[in-house]
Design a protein around this motif. Structure first.
Motif, PDB file in Angstrom:
ATOM      1  N   LEU A 297       0.825  -1.207   0.000  1.00  0.00           N
ATOM      2  CA  LEU A 297       0.000   0.000   0.000  1.00  0.00           C
ATOM      3  C   LEU A 297       0.862   1.261   0.000  1.00  0.00           C
ATOM      4  N   ILE A 298       1.893   1.225   0.850  1.00  0.00           N
ATOM      5  CA  ILE A 298       2.771   2.397   0.953  1.00  0.00           C
ATOM      6  C   ILE A 298       3.514   2.605  -0.367  1.00  0.00           C
ATOM      7  N   THR A 299       3.966   1.505  -0.981  1.00  0.00           N
ATOM      8  CA  THR A 299       4.653   1.613  -2.267  1.00  0.00           C
ATOM      9  C   THR A 299       3.712   2.220  -3.301  1.00  0.00           C
TER      10      THR A 299
ATOM     11  N   ARG B 250       3.309   5.844  -2.723  1.00  0.00           N
ATOM     12  CA  ARG B 250       4.487   6.595  -3.143  1.00  0.00           C
ATOM     13  C   ARG B 250       4.540   6.700  -4.668  1.00  0.00           C
ATOM     14  N   ASP B 251       4.369   5.550  -5.322  1.00  0.00           N
ATOM     15  CA  ASP B 251       4.646   5.517  -6.756  1.00  0.00           C
ATOM     16  C   ASP B 251       3.478   5.961  -7.623  1.00  0.00           C
ATOM     17  N   TYR B 252       2.253   5.707  -7.160  1.00  0.00           N
ATOM     18  CA  TYR B 252       1.119   6.037  -8.022  1.00  0.00           C
ATOM     19  C   TYR B 252       0.302   7.215  -7.544  1.00  0.00           C
ATOM     20  N   GLU B 253       0.286   7.421  -6.245  1.00  0.00           N
ATOM     21  CA  GLU B 253      -0.542   8.519  -5.739  1.00  0.00           C
ATOM     22  C   GLU B 253       0.277   9.781  -5.488  1.00  0.00           C
ATOM     23  N   GLY B 254       1.582   9.641  -5.447  1.00  0.00           N
ATOM     24  CA  GLY B 254       2.422  10.830  -5.286  1.00  0.00           C
ATOM     25  C   GLY B 254       2.791  11.185  -3.860  1.00  0.00           C
ATOM     26  N   PHE B 255       2.582  10.261  -2.922  1.00  0.00           N
ATOM     27  CA  PHE B 255       3.015  10.532  -1.545  1.00  0.00           C
ATOM     28  C   PHE B 255       4.513  10.254  -1.443  1.00  0.00           C
ATOM     29  N   ALA B 256       5.314  11.180  -1.972  1.00  0.00           N
ATOM     30  CA  ALA B 256       6.731  10.903  -2.179  1.00  0.00           C
ATOM     31  C   ALA B 256       7.581  11.125  -0.935  1.00  0.00           C
ATOM     32  N   HIS B 257       7.052  11.836   0.043  1.00  0.00           N
ATOM     33  CA  HIS B 257       7.875  12.240   1.190  1.00  0.00           C
ATOM     34  C   HIS B 257       7.455  11.453   2.428  1.00  0.00           C
ATOM     35  N   LEU B 258       8.430  10.738   2.998  1.00  0.00           N
ATOM     36  CA  LEU B 258       8.167  10.039   4.256  1.00  0.00           C
ATOM     37  C   LEU B 258       8.461  11.023   5.387  1.00  0.00           C
ATOM     38  N   VAL B 259       7.424  11.459   6.050  1.00  0.00           N
ATOM     39  CA  VAL B 259       7.628  12.462   7.102  1.00  0.00           C
ATOM     40  C   VAL B 259       8.259  11.809   8.322  1.00  0.00           C
ATOM     41  N   LEU B 260       7.664  10.700   8.736  1.00  0.00           N
ATOM     42  CA  LEU B 260       8.233   9.988   9.865  1.00  0.00           C
ATOM     43  C   LEU B 260       7.705   8.572   9.904  1.00  0.00           C
ATOM     44  N   LEU B 261       8.413   7.772  10.647  1.00  0.00           N
ATOM     45  CA  LEU B 261       7.965   6.415  10.905  1.00  0.00           C
ATOM     46  C   LEU B 261       8.206   6.177  12.391  1.00  0.00           C
TER      47      LEU B 261
ATOM     48  N   MET C 266       8.254  -6.406  11.438  1.00  0.00           N
ATOM     49  CA  MET C 266       7.545  -5.748  10.338  1.00  0.00           C
ATOM     50  C   MET C 266       8.433  -5.774   9.108  1.00  0.00           C
ATOM     51  N   TYR C 267       7.802  -5.759   7.930  1.00  0.00           N
ATOM     52  CA  TYR C 267       8.574  -5.730   6.698  1.00  0.00           C
ATOM     53  C   TYR C 267       9.257  -4.385   6.558  1.00  0.00           C
ATOM     54  N   SER C 268      10.455  -4.427   6.029  1.00  0.00           N
ATOM     55  CA  SER C 268      11.250  -3.201   5.939  1.00  0.00           C
ATOM     56  C   SER C 268      10.830  -2.358   4.738  1.00  0.00           C
ATOM     57  N   ILE C 269      10.990  -1.056   4.869  1.00  0.00           N
ATOM     58  CA  ILE C 269      10.754  -0.165   3.712  1.00  0.00           C
ATOM     59  C   ILE C 269      12.027   0.599   3.359  1.00  0.00           C
ATOM     60  N   HIS C 270      13.191   0.042   3.760  1.00  0.00           N
ATOM     61  CA  HIS C 270      14.426   0.790   3.492  1.00  0.00           C
ATOM     62  C   HIS C 270      14.671   0.965   2.004  1.00  0.00           C
ATOM     63  N   HIS C 271      14.048   0.120   1.190  1.00  0.00           N
ATOM     64  CA  HIS C 271      14.238   0.253  -0.252  1.00  0.00           C
ATOM     65  C   HIS C 271      13.392   1.393  -0.831  1.00  0.00           C
ATOM     66  N   LEU C 272      12.444   1.876  -0.039  1.00  0.00           N
ATOM     67  CA  LEU C 272      11.588   2.951  -0.551  1.00  0.00           C
ATOM     68  C   LEU C 272      12.144   4.334  -0.205  1.00  0.00           C
ATOM     69  N   TRP C 273      12.677   4.472   0.992  1.00  0.00           N
ATOM     70  CA  TRP C 273      13.250   5.749   1.410  1.00  0.00           C
ATOM     71  C   TRP C 273      14.579   5.500   2.103  1.00  0.00           C
ATOM     72  N   GLU C 274      15.537   6.326   1.800  1.00  0.00           N
ATOM     73  CA  GLU C 274      16.881   6.126   2.354  1.00  0.00           C
ATOM     74  C   GLU C 274      16.884   6.256   3.876  1.00  0.00           C
ATOM     75  N   GLN C 275      16.081   7.216   4.388  1.00  0.00           N
ATOM     76  CA  GLN C 275      16.150   7.448   5.826  1.00  0.00           C
ATOM     77  C   GLN C 275      15.371   6.402   6.605  1.00  0.00           C
ATOM     78  N   ALA C 276      14.626   5.549   5.902  1.00  0.00           N
ATOM     79  CA  ALA C 276      13.800   4.565   6.609  1.00  0.00           C
ATOM     80  C   ALA C 276      14.663   3.650   7.456  1.00  0.00           C
ATOM     81  N   ARG C 277      15.877   3.359   6.978  1.00  0.00           N
ATOM     82  CA  ARG C 277      16.735   2.459   7.750  1.00  0.00           C
ATOM     83  C   ARG C 277      17.051   3.047   9.123  1.00  0.00           C
TER      84      ARG C 277
END
Ligand SMILES: Cc1cc2nc3c(=O)[nH]c(=O)nc-3n(C[C@H](O)[C@H](O)[C@H](O)COP(=O)(O)OP(=O)(O)OC[C@H]3O[C@@H](n4cnc5c(N)ncnc54)[C@H](O)[C@@H]3O)c2cc1C
Ligand code: SF4
Ligand code: SF4
Lengths: 396, 175, 598
Positions: free
Chosen positions: B37-39, B42-53, B92-103
Motif C-alpha cells: 500500500l505504501i509503495t 508513493r509511486d502512483y498517488e504521489g506521496f513521495a515524502h516520508l515524514v516519519l515512521l 515488520m517488513y522493511s521499507i528501506h528500499h523505498l526511502w533512504e532514511q527509513a533504515r
C-alpha cells in the motif's frame, strides 16, 4: 576554477578499485586506511555528535554518524507527565530553536482538544517563531563561516543574535529557553517600547548582513571552498526526506509556511527563497536570503500585531486536562526544515505518545553519510555545517 | 483527500479511514498489505515524502502501532498509515528500499521498541543507546522512574508534606 | 572566473576595527528584563500552603515544609514551598498556578554561594537580597488562567416563580456543568480540615471529573450518610477556605456533593455501597431523636453490625431537617431518600415515642447495651421584651414545625420577625409565601440586632428574601411589642450601635435617641433555641457532669460521664447538620470502642 581545491583527487588509480556495490573494501591490514573520530569534541561539529570516518589519505572512504551523547528520552519522559508538565521540557529538545517545539507541541494538543487560540496570541506566536528563525540563522552563519576558518563572521552574528535574545528576554522572560507558547496561548503581550527596540535591532542586522555578504559571500576563498562542493541532487529530495533550505537550494520550493500555512503566515507577504546549484555556497546563500526575508517578515508582523487582547484561550484546568483520544501531526518551518510533532492521546491526562520529527534526523544521518564519502577531510566540517544539522533533535 | 482514498479502496482494503483535518488523514492497513500500500501511495498517488515512521505501544491490546506518515508534495496533504503488529516477536517488513532514511527509523524502532525489520541495513546496530541491558526503553512496561531510582542517587534532605494530611496531624489527630 | 571584487570585498571587514565595542562592560551587574524569570519570591503571609505549586512542578523542585512562625489553621496548612535550585528550570508554572498569587519570580539571576545546600530554600521565609525587587515574572493577566476562577452558574427559579410555592429553588447541576465545576478544583485538600466531618472533598470531586459517580457516592458515605441533605442545605464552611476562592469564586463544593447524590438512584445504593449484607454483632443500641446526629450514629453503628432503634417524639424522622428547614430548600423526597437508605440497613425507628414520657431513659439502659441521645435544641428563646407573652407573638421554630405537620398556621397581613440568622430568614420566607397565597401580596419585615455586614444569615438568604419582597431592616434592638387587647400593634426598636464588646462578648450598645416603630399584627421571634432536657430524671441529672455553659459534658468519643450514655448534635456541638453528622459518627465509633472493650 583551480583543480587543486576540488573535492577529490582526480587520479583514481591511486585508490583501490570499487567492489560490486560501488564501495571500496576497507582493509586496515593494508595500512592504507585510517579511522578517525570527528567529534563529539571537535569545534567543527555542531553539537554533540560524532562522525566515524574511514580515511584513505585525505579522502573519506566511509562515514557513520553516531548520536546519543545527549539522549534524554524526552518522548518517554512526556508519557509520565501531564500535558502542562510537558510544556517546560519540550523546548529542551532543540536548543538552537526551542520555540518550534513549543509551537508544535501546543498546536498538536490544541487541535486534539479543539481549542482556538486568541488572535493576539496567534500573532505573538508568529513573531516568536520568526525571531527564533532569525537567531538560529545568525548562529548558523557564524558556524558555517567558522568551519571554513572565518572567525570574524561568528563574532558579528553572535552579537546580532544576542540582540534578538535581548528581545526574547523582555518578551518571554527567558533568553534561550523561552517557555512562552503554552497550550492555549502565550504568556505575555509585547512590552512597552518593544517595537522600537526591535526595529532598531532589525536595522542593525540589515546593516551587518551587508558586511557579511561582502566579507563571506563575495569572498574568493569562501567561494573556492564551497562552489560546486557538496551538491545535493534534486532527485534525492524525496528519497532522503530533505526539507528546508537544503531542499530549496536545489530548486525545490518546499516551505511549510507556504505549503501548509499555519498561524498568521497567510496574512504575510513572502515567497520561499530558492537556489539553483544546490552546493554549499548556494545553501549558504539561500539561508542568508531566508534570514533577510525573516527580518522583513518580523517587520510585517510588528506592523500587524495587536497590543491588547486575550493571550490565552479558556481551557480546562491544566492540572487535570484530559485531551480527547486521537492522533495528529503538527508541523512548522524551522531554519533547518520541517519540524513536527506527532501526538497520540488515549483520552487521559497524560500523552500516550509524542514523537518529535527534527529535520536533522534525515539530514545528519542518511544524507550526510552518503554525501561525505570521497570528501576531503578538510571539507568535512564545512559540508556538515552546510546541512545545518542539530543532534539533539535526532536523539531527543 | 477523499478521491485519493476512493482510489485506494479500488486496490486495497482500507479500514477505518479517519479524516483528522482537511489536509491530514489516518487509515489502518494490515501488516501484510502495508508495504504494498505504501509503495502504491508513493509511486502512483504521489506521496513521495516520508515524514516519519514511529511506533505507539498499545500494551493493553498487546500490539504495537506503526505509523508511517506520508506527505504529498504537490497536493500538500498527509496520510498516516497505521499498522498494528503483535507485541510478541514484534516484526515488520522493511521499507528501506523505498526511502533512504527509513533504515534510520527502523534501527531506532528496533532499539527503542524492540521491533525487528529483517533485511533493513544495520538494524541491529545500537543507534542511540550504548550497552543497554534493560527491555527496550520506549515500551510502556519500561518504568523510567523505577530505572532512575535504581540508577541514580536522590539528593538527601528532601522531604515534603501533603497539606490535607499535615493539617489532620496538626488539627485533629485523633479523628 | 575570479572576479576582482571577490578578492577586494572581504577587506571591508577592516572598518570594524574602529567600531565601538558592543560587549557589556560589567556583565555581573546587568539587570535582567522586567519579566525575567529569576529567583523565587513568596509573600508567605498571603500563601496558604496549598501545595498547588508543588503539584504542577514537573521537575519535582518544590517541597512543602513547616515554617517557624506560620501556624496551621483553618484555610492555611502552615506549610510553605521550599524550592530546590538543583532541579528548578525556572519555567514559572508554579507562579502561574499559585492560588493566592503569593508566588512570583524576581528578575535577579546571579547568586554565588559555596554551599550547595543554600540553593534549597523557602522563599519569603529565608531572607534573600531580591526579596524586595519589584521587577520579575508575575502571573500574566489578559485572560491568562490555568484553571477557571469563575464558578459554573446554577439554575434557579426566578423570584416570581418561587414566591408562592414551596418548590425547591435550586435546580442542581447538569452533568456538563458539574464536570466543568469539578474541573476547577486544584486538589489541594485545604478544605478537608474545615469540614466538621472531614469529608474526602477532593476525592469526590475527582470522581465527578472521572464520571465515576458510584465511587463518588462511596467517598461521600465514608464520612457523611446524609449527602442529599447536605448537598442542599449544608452551611458549607469548606467553601470559605477553598484556595481557588482566593482569586475567584470558591468551588461549589456543596452543589457538587448534591450532584453525586442526585445521580445515584436510591435502589442501587446498597449495591454501590456494598451494604447488602452486614455482619451482626448481636448488640443493641438505642438512639434518641432522628435528627442528623441520631441518624448518623445509627448509620455507622448499623454498618458495624449493631442493632439500632431510634426513638422519635414526632410522627416523622429528620429532626430540624424536616421540621425546621423549609421545603423550598430541602424537599421531603430528598430527605426521605437519605433516611430510607439508613433505615434499609436494619435501623428501626419508633415514632411518637417521647423519652421521659412514653419510656424512660433508665428503661432504655436496661433494654439496650448503649444509648445515644441527639435531641437537639427545640425550645425557641424569647427576647423577653414587654409584650412577648401576647398570643399573637410566636416562636419561629414552632411555626416552622406546624407548617410541616400541616397544622393551622396563623398568617396575618403585616408580620414582623425579630432575628438575623438563617432561621429568621427561613421563617420570613416561609411566611412570605403563605401571605402571598392568602393575601396575594407580601408584607414581611425582619429586623435584627446585628447590622447588615455582621448579620449571621447567609448572604444569599438575605438577597433571596428581598427578591421575594420581604423587607430586611437590620441594626435595631427590640424595646417593646405594643399590644392592644388581643391585637398586636407593632414593634418598637432603637438603633443598635454594636453587638459585641472588645472581648467578643455579647454586650449590645444602643442609641436610645434613634427610634423606630414597625407596625404589625403579628410578631415572630427567632433569636435562637434552647435545649429541653426534661427527659432526664432529677437523680440522673445529678450523676451527669455538665460543662460551664450548662451543656452535658462529653469526652472525645462523645461519651457522657455516665458510660453507657453518649450524646451529640446541637445540644453538644452545633450549630448545623454537618456537625451533627460528624459527632454522630464519632459517637458511633466511641460506642463501638466502649462495647468492644466491655
Ligand atoms: C429553621 C432552621 C433552619 C436550619 N437550617 C439549616 C441549614 O440550612 N443547614 C444546616 O446545616 N443546619 C440548619 N439548621 C440546623 C440544623 O437543623 C440542626 O443543627 C440539626 O438538625 C441538629 O441536629 P440534631 O441531631 O442535634 O437534632 P435535631 O435535628 O434537633 O433533632 C432532634 C430530634 O430529637 C427529637 N427529640 C427531642 N426530644 C426528644 C425526646 N425527649 N424523645 C424523643 N425524641 C426527641 C426531636 O423530635 C427531633 O426529631 C437549621 C435549623 C433550623 C431550626
Ligand atoms: S519555576 Fe518551574 S521548575 Fe522551578 S519550581 Fe517553579 S514549576 Fe518548578
Ligand atoms: S500555590 Fe501559592 S499559595 Fe499554594 S503553596 Fe504554593 S505559593 Fe503557597
Amino acid at each position: 576554477m583551480s583543480k587543486k581545491l576540488l573535492k577529490w583527487n582526480e587520479d583514481r588509480t591511486l585508490f583501490p578499485e570499487k567492489n560490486s556495490e560501488g564501495k571500496i573494501d576497507v582493509d586496515y591490514d593494508s595500512h592504507k586506511f585510517m579511522k578517525i573520530w570527528h567529534g563529539p569534541q571537535h569545534p567543527g561539529i555542531t553539537g554533540n555528535m560524532s562522525l566515524e570516518l574511514t580515511l584513505l589519505g585525505d579522502e573519506v572512504m566511509d562515514c557513520e554518524t553516531h548520536v546519543g551523547y545527549l539522549h534524554r528520552g524526552f518522548e518517554k519522559l512526556m508519557e509520565r507527565r501531564k500535558y502542562i508538565q510537558c510544556f517546560p521540557i519540550v523546548c529542551r529538545v532543540a536548543v538552537p530553536e526551542p520555540d518550534f517545539n513549543e509551537y508544535c507541541f501546543a498546536s498538536a494538543m490544541e487541535e486534539l482538544a479543539g481549542i482556538e487560540v486568541p488572535e493576539a496570541a496567534e500573532w505573538l506566536r508568529t513573531l516568536v517563531l520568526e525571531m527564533s528563525r532569525l537567531q538560529s540563522f545568525l548562529a548558523w552563519i557564524g558556524g558555517q563561516a567558522g568551519s571554513l576558518g572565518q572567525g570574524i563572521i561568528g563574532q558579528w552574528t553572535i552579537y546580532l543574535r544576542d540582540l534578538i535574545l535581548d528581545r526574547f528576554e523582555e518578551l518571554t522572560g527567558g533568553r534561550i529557553y523561552h517557555m512562552y507558547m503554552l497550550p492555549g496561548g502565550v504568556r505575555g503581550l509585547l512590552p512597552d517600547g518593544f517595537r522600537e527596540r526591535m526595529t532598531q535591532n532589525l536595522d542593525d542586522i540589515d546593516k551587518f548582513m551587508k558586511d557579511v555578504k561582502k566579507v563571506m559571500f563575495d569572498n574568493y576563498v569562501f567561494k573556492k571552498r564551497t562552489v560546486g562542493m557538496g551538491v545535493i541532487d534534486p532527485a534525492w529530495i524525496n528519497p532522503f526526506g530533505i526539507t528546508g533550505p537544503n531542499a530549496r537550494a536545489a530548486g525545490v520550493a518546499k516551505d511549510v509556511r507556504k505549503d501548509n500555512p499555519y498561524l498568521k503566515y497567510p496574512e504575510l507577504d513572502f515567497e520561499p527563497v530558492v537556489g539553483k546549484d544546490s552546493d554549499i555556497y548556494t545553501r549558504a546563500d539561500v539561508r542568508r536570503r531566508d534570514l533577510l526575508m525573516t527580518v522583513d517578515l518580523i517587520r510585517q508582523i510588528m506592523a500587524k500585531i495587536p497590543d491588547k487582547g486575550d493571550i490565552r484561550a479558556k481551557t480546562p484546568n491544566v492540572l487535570h486536562w484530559k485531551v480527547p483520544a486521537g492522533e495528529t501531526y503538527s508541523r512548522a518551518e524551522c531554519t533547518r526544515g520541517e519540524y513536527g510533532y506527532y501526538m497520540v492521546s488515549d483520552g487521559t491526562e497524560y500523552p500516550r505518545r509524542i514523537n518529535v520529527r527534527g529535520p536533522s534526523y534525515t539530514h545528519a544521518v542518511a544524507l550526510l553519510e552518503k554525501m561525505i564519502v570521497n570528501a576531503n577531510i578538510a571539507d568535512v566540517a564545512g559540508l556538515m555545517v552546510s546541512l545545518h544539522t542539530y543532534p539533539p533533535e535526532i536523539e531527543r | 483527500m477523499q478521491t485519493i482514498i476512493e482510489n485506494l479502496q479500488k486496490h486495497f482494503q482500507v479500514v477505518s479511514y479517519h479524516q483528522q483535518r482537511e489536509n491530514l488523514g489516518f487509515l489502518i492497513a494490515s501488516k501484510e498489505v502495508a508495504v504494498g500500500l505504501i509503495t502504491h501511495l508513493r509511486d502512483y498517488e504521489g506521496f513521495a515524502h516520508l515524514v516519519l515512521l514511529t511506533a505507539v505501544d498499545w500494551i493493553e491490546d498487546e500490539h504495537f502501532q506503526l505509523t508511517y506518515l506520508l506527505h504529498h508534495p504537490e497536493k500538500k496533504v498527509d496520510l498516516g498509515v497505521r499498522v498494528m503488529i503483535s507485541r510478541e516477536n514484534a516484526e515488520m517488513y522493511s521499507i528501506h528500499h523505498l526511502w533512504e532514511q527509513a533504515r534510520t527509523y527502523q534501527r531506532e524502532l528496533r532499539e527503542m521498541f524492540g521491533i525487528n525489520f529483517p533485511g533493513s541495513p544495520d538494524v541491529d546496530k545500537p543507534f542511540i543507546l550504548e550497552g543497554w541491558e534493560e527491555i527496550p526503553p520506549y515500551r510502556r512496561d519500561f518504568d523510567t522512574k523505577e530505572y532512575s531510582e535504581k540508577t541514580y542517587f536522590p539528593r538527601p534532605g528532601r522531604e515534603t508534606h501533603d497539606p490535607a494530611e499535615y493539617m489532620k496531624k496538626k488539627l485533629y489527630p485523633n479523628e | 572566473m575570479t572576479k576582482l571584487n571577490d578578492i577586494l570585498s572581504p577587506f571591508t571587514a577592516w572598518k570594524h576595527v574602529v567600531r565601538e565595542p558592543v560587549t557589556i562592560k560589567d556583565p555581573l551587574n546587568r539587570e535582567a528584563a522586567d519579566r525575567y524569570r529569576g529567583f523565587h519570591k513568596n509573600d508567605i503571609s498571603e500563601c496558604i500552603g496549598c501545595g498547588t505549586c508543588e503539584s504542577i512542578c514537573q521537575n519535582a523542585a518544590i517541597d512543602l515544609v513547616p515554617v517557624d512562625g506560620v501556624e496551621t489553621k483553618d484555610g492555611d496548612s502552615g506549610l510553605r514551598p521550599r524550592v530546590d535550585y538543583g532541579r528548578c528550570c525556572w519555567c514559572g508554572l508554579c507562579v502561574d498556578v499559585c492560588t493566592t498569587n503569593s508566588l512570583s519570580l524576581s528578575n535577579e539571576y546571579t547568586w554565588v554561594d559555596e554551599d550547595p545546600d543554600n540553593f534549597r530554600f523557602v522563599p519569603g521565609a529565608e531572607n534573600k537580597s531580591w526579596d524586595n525587587r519589584e521587577k520579575g515574572y508575575k502571573k500574566p493577566g489578559n485572560g491568562y488562567e490555568l484553571y477557571s476562577p469563575v464558578r459554573e452558574s446554577m439554575e434557579e427559579l426566578e423570584p416570581e416563580q418561587r414566591d408562592q410555592s414551596f418548590i425547591e429553588i435550586v435546580q442542581g447541576y447538569s452533568k456538563e456543568q458539574a464536570e466543568k465545576e469539578a474541573d476547577r478544583c486544584v486538589e489541594c485538600g485545604i478544605c478537608v480540615a474545615t469540614c466538621p466531618a472531614h469529608m474526602g472533598i477532593p476525592e469526590y470531586i475527582k470522581a465527578i471529573r472521572n464520571d465515576d459517580l458510584n465511587e463518588g457516592l462511596r467517598v461521600l458515605y465514608d464520612t457523611n450518610p446524609l449527602p442529599e441533605i447536605c448537598g442542599r442545605i449544608c452551611t458549607h464552611k469548606c467553601e470559605t477556605v477553598c484556595s481557588v476562592g482566593h482569586h475567584g469564586d470558591p468551588l461549589s463544593i456543596r452543589w457538587l456533593k448534591r450532584y453525586i447524590a442526585d445521580q445515584n438512584p436510591a435502589e442501587e445504593y446498597k449495591k454501590i455501597l456494598n451494604t447488602e449484607t452486614l455482619q451482626p454483632t448481636g448488640k443493641k443500641v438505642a438512639i434518641i431523636g432522628s435528627g442528623p446526629s441520631g441518624l448518623s450514629a445509627a448509620h455507622y453503628l448499623a454498618l458495624m453490625g449493631y442493632q439500632c432503634t431510634i426513638y422519635e417524639k414526632l410522627p416523622a424522622a429528620g429532626g430540624m431537617m424536616r421540621f425546621g428547614i423549609p421545603e423550598y430548600r430541602l424537599p421531603y423526597d430528598q430527605l426521605d431518600k437519605d433516611i430510607n437508605y439508613i433505615l434499609s440497613l436494619g435501623v428501626e425507628i419508633k415514632y411518637n415515642m417521647t423519652i421521659g414520657k412514653d419510656i424512660t431513659l433508665e428503661e432504655l439502659n436496661k433494654q439496650y447495651d448503649a444509648v445515644f441521645s441527639g435531641t437537639g435544641l427545640h425550645m425557641g428563646r424569647s427576647t423577653r421584651v414587654p409584650g412577648t407573652d401576647h398570643p399573637e407573638v410566636y416562636q419561629a421554630v414552632d411555626l416552622l414545625r406546624d407548617i410541616v405537620l400541616g397544622n393551622e398556621v396563623p398568617v396575618k397581613e403585616k408580620i414582623v420577625v425579630i432575628g438575623g440568622g438563617n432561621v429568621a430568614m427561613d421563617i420570613t420566607r416561609s411566611l412570605a409565601r403563605l401571605q402571598k397565597q392568602k393575601f396575594g401580596k407580601v408584607d414581611m419585615l425582619t429586623t435584627s440586632l446585628e447590622s447588615e455586614d455582621i448579620m449571621p444569615a447567609d448572604r444569599e438568604e438575605v438577597i433571596e428574601a428581598r427578591e421575594e419582597n420581604a423587607v430586611i431592616d437590620p441594626g435595631w434592638g427590640p424595646v417593646e411589642i405594643e399590644t392592644e387587647g388581643d391585637k398586636v400593634k407593632g414593634l418598637h426598636v432603637v438603633k443598635c450601635l454594636s453587638v459585641f464588646d472588645e472581648n467578643r462578648r455579647f454586650a449590645p450598645k444602643f442609641d436610645e435617641e434613634q427610634k423606630k416603630f414597625f407596625p404589625a399584627d403579628m410578631v415572630v421571634e427567632s433569636i435562637g433555641q434552647g435545649m429541653d432536657l426534661s427527659y432526664l430524671s432529677e437523680e440522673f441529672k445529678e450523676q451527669l457532669k455538665m460543662d460551664p455553659r450548662g451543656r452535658i459534658l462529653v469526652n472525645d468519643d462523645f461519651q457522657t460521664s455516665v458510660d453507657w450514655l453518649f450524646a451529640g448534635g446541637d445540644m453538644i456541638q452545633g450549630p448545623d447538620v454537618i456537625h451533627g453528622i460528624a459527632n454522630g459518627h464519632k459517637a458511633a465509633m466511641g460506642i463501638d470502642k466502649y462495647l468492644s472493650d466491655k
